[in-house]
Scaffold this active site. Structure first.
Site, PDB file in Angstrom:
ATOM      1  N   TRP A 181       0.857  -1.191   0.000  1.00 43.79           N
ATOM      2  CA  TRP A 181       0.000   0.000   0.000  1.00 43.79           C
ATOM      3  C   TRP A 181       0.885   1.230   0.000  1.00 43.79           C
ATOM      4  O   TRP A 181       1.812   1.326   0.794  1.00 43.79           O
ATOM      5  CB  TRP A 181      -0.924   0.045   1.226  1.00 43.79           C
ATOM      6  CG  TRP A 181      -1.634   1.373   1.268  1.00 43.79           C
ATOM      7  CD1 TRP A 181      -2.652   1.770   0.447  1.00 43.79           C
ATOM      8  CD2 TRP A 181      -1.323   2.497   2.103  1.00 43.79           C
ATOM      9  NE1 TRP A 181      -2.986   3.077   0.729  1.00 43.79           N
ATOM     10  CE2 TRP A 181      -2.198   3.541   1.738  1.00 43.79           C
ATOM     11  CE3 TRP A 181      -0.384   2.713   3.114  1.00 43.79           C
ATOM     12  CZ2 TRP A 181      -2.163   4.789   2.360  1.00 43.79           C
ATOM     13  CZ3 TRP A 181      -0.348   3.962   3.742  1.00 43.79           C
ATOM     14  CH2 TRP A 181      -1.239   4.973   3.367  1.00 43.79           C
ATOM     15  N   GLU A 222      -3.097  -3.063  -2.526  1.00 42.50           N
ATOM     16  CA  GLU A 222      -4.251  -2.457  -1.845  1.00 42.50           C
ATOM     17  C   GLU A 222      -4.573  -1.098  -2.469  1.00 42.50           C
ATOM     18  O   GLU A 222      -3.699  -0.260  -2.624  1.00 42.50           O
ATOM     19  CB  GLU A 222      -3.921  -2.277  -0.355  1.00 42.50           C
ATOM     20  CG  GLU A 222      -5.022  -1.599   0.451  1.00 42.50           C
ATOM     21  CD  GLU A 222      -4.663  -1.441   1.938  1.00 42.50           C
ATOM     22  OE1 GLU A 222      -3.476  -1.588   2.302  1.00 42.50           O
ATOM     23  OE2 GLU A 222      -5.589  -1.167   2.732  1.00 42.50           O
ATOM     24  N   LYS A 224      -6.994   2.562  -2.752  1.00 43.77           N
ATOM     25  CA  LYS A 224      -7.591   3.533  -1.834  1.00 43.77           C
ATOM     26  C   LYS A 224      -8.220   4.670  -2.613  1.00 43.77           C
ATOM     27  O   LYS A 224      -7.751   5.018  -3.691  1.00 43.77           O
ATOM     28  CB  LYS A 224      -6.503   4.060  -0.896  1.00 43.77           C
ATOM     29  CG  LYS A 224      -7.034   4.942   0.218  1.00 43.77           C
ATOM     30  CD  LYS A 224      -6.045   5.035   1.363  1.00 43.77           C
ATOM     31  CE  LYS A 224      -6.539   6.020   2.407  1.00 43.77           C
ATOM     32  NZ  LYS A 224      -5.773   5.955   3.644  1.00 43.77           N
ATOM     33  N   ASP A 257      -9.653  -2.842   1.323  1.00 41.51           N
ATOM     34  CA  ASP A 257      -9.792  -2.375   2.706  1.00 41.51           C
ATOM     35  C   ASP A 257     -11.145  -1.676   2.748  1.00 41.51           C
ATOM     36  O   ASP A 257     -11.407  -0.782   1.930  1.00 41.51           O
ATOM     37  CB  ASP A 257      -8.633  -1.408   3.005  1.00 41.51           C
ATOM     38  CG  ASP A 257      -8.687  -0.788   4.386  1.00 41.51           C
ATOM     39  OD1 ASP A 257      -9.766  -0.303   4.779  1.00 41.51           O
ATOM     40  OD2 ASP A 257      -7.648  -0.751   5.070  1.00 41.51           O
ATOM     41  N   HIS A 260     -11.670   2.114   2.323  1.00 42.67           N
ATOM     42  CA  HIS A 260     -11.071   2.789   1.179  1.00 42.67           C
ATOM     43  C   HIS A 260     -12.009   3.048   0.014  1.00 42.67           C
ATOM     44  O   HIS A 260     -11.587   3.099  -1.137  1.00 42.67           O
ATOM     45  CB  HIS A 260      -9.866   1.983   0.676  1.00 42.67           C
ATOM     46  CG  HIS A 260      -8.713   2.012   1.626  1.00 42.67           C
ATOM     47  ND1 HIS A 260      -7.468   1.539   1.306  1.00 42.67           N
ATOM     48  CD2 HIS A 260      -8.619   2.473   2.892  1.00 42.67           C
ATOM     49  CE1 HIS A 260      -6.659   1.686   2.341  1.00 42.67           C
ATOM     50  NE2 HIS A 260      -7.345   2.251   3.322  1.00 42.67           N
ATOM     51  N   HIS A 284      -8.683  -6.094   4.141  1.00 45.55           N
ATOM     52  CA  HIS A 284      -8.380  -5.416   5.395  1.00 45.55           C
ATOM     53  C   HIS A 284      -9.733  -5.080   6.000  1.00 45.55           C
ATOM     54  O   HIS A 284     -10.493  -4.307   5.413  1.00 45.55           O
ATOM     55  CB  HIS A 284      -7.608  -4.122   5.161  1.00 45.55           C
ATOM     56  CG  HIS A 284      -6.128  -4.320   5.130  1.00 45.55           C
ATOM     57  ND1 HIS A 284      -5.243  -3.290   4.916  1.00 45.55           N
ATOM     58  CD2 HIS A 284      -5.372  -5.435   5.320  1.00 45.55           C
ATOM     59  CE1 HIS A 284      -4.005  -3.770   4.961  1.00 45.55           C
ATOM     60  NE2 HIS A 284      -4.059  -5.068   5.198  1.00 45.55           N
ATOM     61  N   ASP A 292     -11.815   7.123   6.124  1.00 45.83           N
ATOM     62  CA  ASP A 292     -10.992   5.957   6.470  1.00 45.83           C
ATOM     63  C   ASP A 292     -10.399   6.152   7.863  1.00 45.83           C
ATOM     64  O   ASP A 292      -9.191   6.256   8.030  1.00 45.83           O
ATOM     65  CB  ASP A 292      -9.881   5.829   5.416  1.00 45.83           C
ATOM     66  CG  ASP A 292      -8.969   4.640   5.676  1.00 45.83           C
ATOM     67  OD1 ASP A 292      -9.464   3.613   6.163  1.00 45.83           O
ATOM     68  OD2 ASP A 292      -7.768   4.744   5.382  1.00 45.83           O
ATOM     69  N   ASP A 294     -10.371   4.189  10.485  1.00 47.53           N
ATOM     70  CA  ASP A 294      -9.782   3.020  11.133  1.00 47.53           C
ATOM     71  C   ASP A 294     -10.193   2.859  12.591  1.00 47.53           C
ATOM     72  O   ASP A 294      -9.354   2.611  13.461  1.00 47.53           O
ATOM     73  CB  ASP A 294      -8.248   3.025  10.980  1.00 47.53           C
ATOM     74  CG  ASP A 294      -7.828   2.726   9.546  1.00 47.53           C
ATOM     75  OD1 ASP A 294      -8.140   1.630   9.063  1.00 47.53           O
ATOM     76  OD2 ASP A 294      -7.212   3.592   8.899  1.00 47.53           O
ATOM     77  N   ASP A 325      -7.237  -4.207  10.133  1.00 48.07           N
ATOM     78  CA  ASP A 325      -6.438  -2.994   9.934  1.00 48.07           C
ATOM     79  C   ASP A 325      -7.158  -1.807  10.563  1.00 48.07           C
ATOM     80  O   ASP A 325      -7.986  -1.173   9.919  1.00 48.07           O
ATOM     81  CB  ASP A 325      -6.208  -2.754   8.429  1.00 48.07           C
ATOM     82  CG  ASP A 325      -5.378  -1.499   8.173  1.00 48.07           C
ATOM     83  OD1 ASP A 325      -4.754  -1.002   9.128  1.00 48.07           O
ATOM     84  OD2 ASP A 325      -5.358  -1.018   7.024  1.00 48.07           O
TER      85      ASP A 325
HETATM   86  C1  RNT Z   1      -3.880   2.788   4.834  1.00 49.46           C
HETATM   87  C2  RNT Z   1      -3.992   1.348   4.508  1.00 49.46           C
HETATM   88  C3  RNT Z   1      -2.877   0.479   5.015  1.00 49.46           C
HETATM   89  C4  RNT Z   1      -2.402   0.821   6.412  1.00 49.46           C
HETATM   90  C5  RNT Z   1      -1.474  -0.203   7.034  1.00 49.46           C
HETATM   91  C6  RNT Z   1      -0.822   0.312   8.255  1.00 49.46           C
HETATM   92  O1  RNT Z   1      -4.998   3.514   4.506  1.00 49.46           O
HETATM   93  O2  RNT Z   1      -5.206   0.853   4.965  1.00 49.46           O
HETATM   94  O3  RNT Z   1      -3.235  -0.843   4.909  1.00 49.46           O
HETATM   95  O4  RNT Z   1      -3.479   1.038   7.283  1.00 49.46           O
HETATM   96  O5  RNT Z   1      -0.596  -0.646   6.102  1.00 49.46           O
HETATM   97 ZN    ZN Z   2      -5.530  -1.220   4.901  1.00 45.46          ZN
END
Ligand code: RNT
Ligand code: ZN
Length: 418
Positions: A181, A222, A224, A257, A260, A284, A292, A294, A325
């Site tokens: 990523w 990955e 985004k 993810d 994203h 993720h 995003d 998290d 994640d």
């Molecule tokens: C960031 C991505 C990525 C990170 C990790 C730490 O938006 O989701 O995967 O969160 O690699």
């Molecule tokens: Zn991620």
């Protein structure tokens, strides 16, 4: 006993609770190391800001400051979560001998030896991630940089990461997914969208030219939609990552993810779309709140729907690699880790306790009223009794029995840090 009653109720619907628990026990779910220290790692200045469009918020005391502290915290986490966790490491968690230091382009397997020992002691596998953020060589771009030297540095980091992933897979005799990523993007209207994407493609080709056995090491790409500070353009968009993975199916797999995408898009709907074309995908699992962000994974509708899709698309047969994640620095980090992992387990168990074949049949026969009634009635089945039994069988605490241990650990260990 309540489990036996629950078992009988599920059995009446043709659902085998024993098989569901057995299945889940053997399903690997990757536990991200970065919840414990707010994604800082140990390979450079610990006070540097997190870059690349990701951010932790909160100042709860007790952040792990060293590898030993992180391992100590992970020991506690692993004692409180049922199932089959795998550790998920980032390259910036390399461990150096006293006085030693190498930059990310020179990292070697030996810098992860202590993590291998940790995984062996806990009998868990390990996934890996090159770290293309929070580093002085982000200019601020990495694999898309127009500066050849910058790009070369990050390509070398990617190749080093493949060698480390090879080592982890071999030492732990398990598959190692290696997720790529990058946060590369632009804050404002680009003058050139194609150039960075062409360079990203070439960089990926260069990284993936490093040898690896694709049965054991699974590079992922990955995507985004945007990040903080890079609102207008992300080189590794969904279309870019999917097309790259689709055209390099012998070398890598796509990773989604669920933080994203635009807020009304759901990854639960995308899983089957990808599995029509890709033998394997990676996820993720996180919780985006408006962006995003998290947040800690909850036992909420979308997490359950993602789990249901994984299960009914045959994802547990090695086709879907599941990783967590998220990173919350505003609450007890051990509690955040445990809560999110247990919720991911709950969602998978919940999904395994659906009568998927029956629901498919109802849909195919256009019996939509019955389908709705069945789906709704399943929601109030005695799921909690099966969950408690699952925790007991994994020899891990049931709900209501673990938080006091975290509180104790906070009092005796975490609160003494900082
Ligand atoms: C960031 C991505 C990525 C990170 C990790 C730490 O938006 O989701 O995967 O969160 O690699
Ligand atoms: Zn991620």
């Amino acid at each position: 006993m309540s489990y036996n009653e629950a078992k009988a109720k599920y059995a009446a619907l043709g659902i085998d609770t024993e098989a569901a628990m057995e299945r889940l026990k053997n399903t690997p779910v990757s536990l991200h190391c970065w919840q414990g220290d707010d994604v800082r790692g140990f390979d450079s200045d610990p006070n540097k800001p997190l870059t690349g469009g990701i951010q932790t918020t909160g100042r709860y005391p007790g952040r792990a400051r060293t590898a030993d502290e992180l391992m100590q915290d992970l020991d506690v986490v692993l004692s409180l979560i049922p199932g089959r966790p795998k550790l998920n490491l980032h390259a910036n968690y390399a461990i150096f001998e006293k006085g030693e230091w190498v930059d990310r382009d020179k990292l070697e397997p030996k810098h992860f030896k202590k993590w291998v020992d940790f995984c062996k002691a806990h009998r868990v596998g390990c996934d890996f991630n090159p770290t293309f953020f929070s580093h002085p060589k982000c200019d601020p771009l990495t694999l898309t940089s127009p500066d050849e030297e910058t790009r070369r540095f990050w390509i070398e980091h990617g190749k080093a990461s493949i060698r480390i992933s090879n080592y982890l897979a071999q030492e732990l005799d398990d598959v190692c997914t290696m997720n790529i990523w990058i946060g590369d993007g632009l804050k404002d209207v680009p003058g050139d969208r194609m150039g960075p994407r062409m360079r990203y493609k070439e960089s990926l080709d260069a990284i993936l030219s490093e040898p690896y056995d694709f049965n054991r090491v699974k590079p992922c790409v990955e995507s985004k939609v945007f990040g903080i500070g890079v609102e207008s353009y992300t080189a590794g968009s969904a279309e870019f990552a999917l097309t790259y993975a689709a055209t390099h199916q012998d070398k890598c797999i796509p990773l989604m993810d669920n933080g994203h995408y635009h807020p009304t898009e759901v990854v639960s709907d995308k899983i089957s779309a990808l599995l029509v074309f890709f033998p394997e995908i990676a996820l993720h699992v996180t919780r985006p709140v408006r962006w995003d962000s998290d947040h800690v994974v909850l036992f909420d509708d979308e997490t359950r729907e993602i789990a249901r899709e994984i299960v009914r698309c045959g994802g547990l047969d090695g086709r879907v690699h599941i990783a967590l994640d998220y990173f919350d620095a505003s609450i007890n980090r051990v509690s955040a880790w445990v809560t999110g992992f247990r919720n991911a387990q709950k969602a998978l168990l919940y999904a395994l306790l659906q009568n998927s074949a029956e629901q498919k049949k109802l849909q195919d026969e256009s019996r939509f009223s019955e389908l709705m009634v069945m789906q709704e009635e399943l929601k109030t089945m005695p799921f909690g009794d099966v969950w408690d039994e699952y925790c007991r069988r994994c020899e891990k605490p049931e709900d209501g029995q673990w938080f006091s241990r975290v509180a104790e650990y906070e009092k005796n260990v975490l609160s003494l840090r900082d």
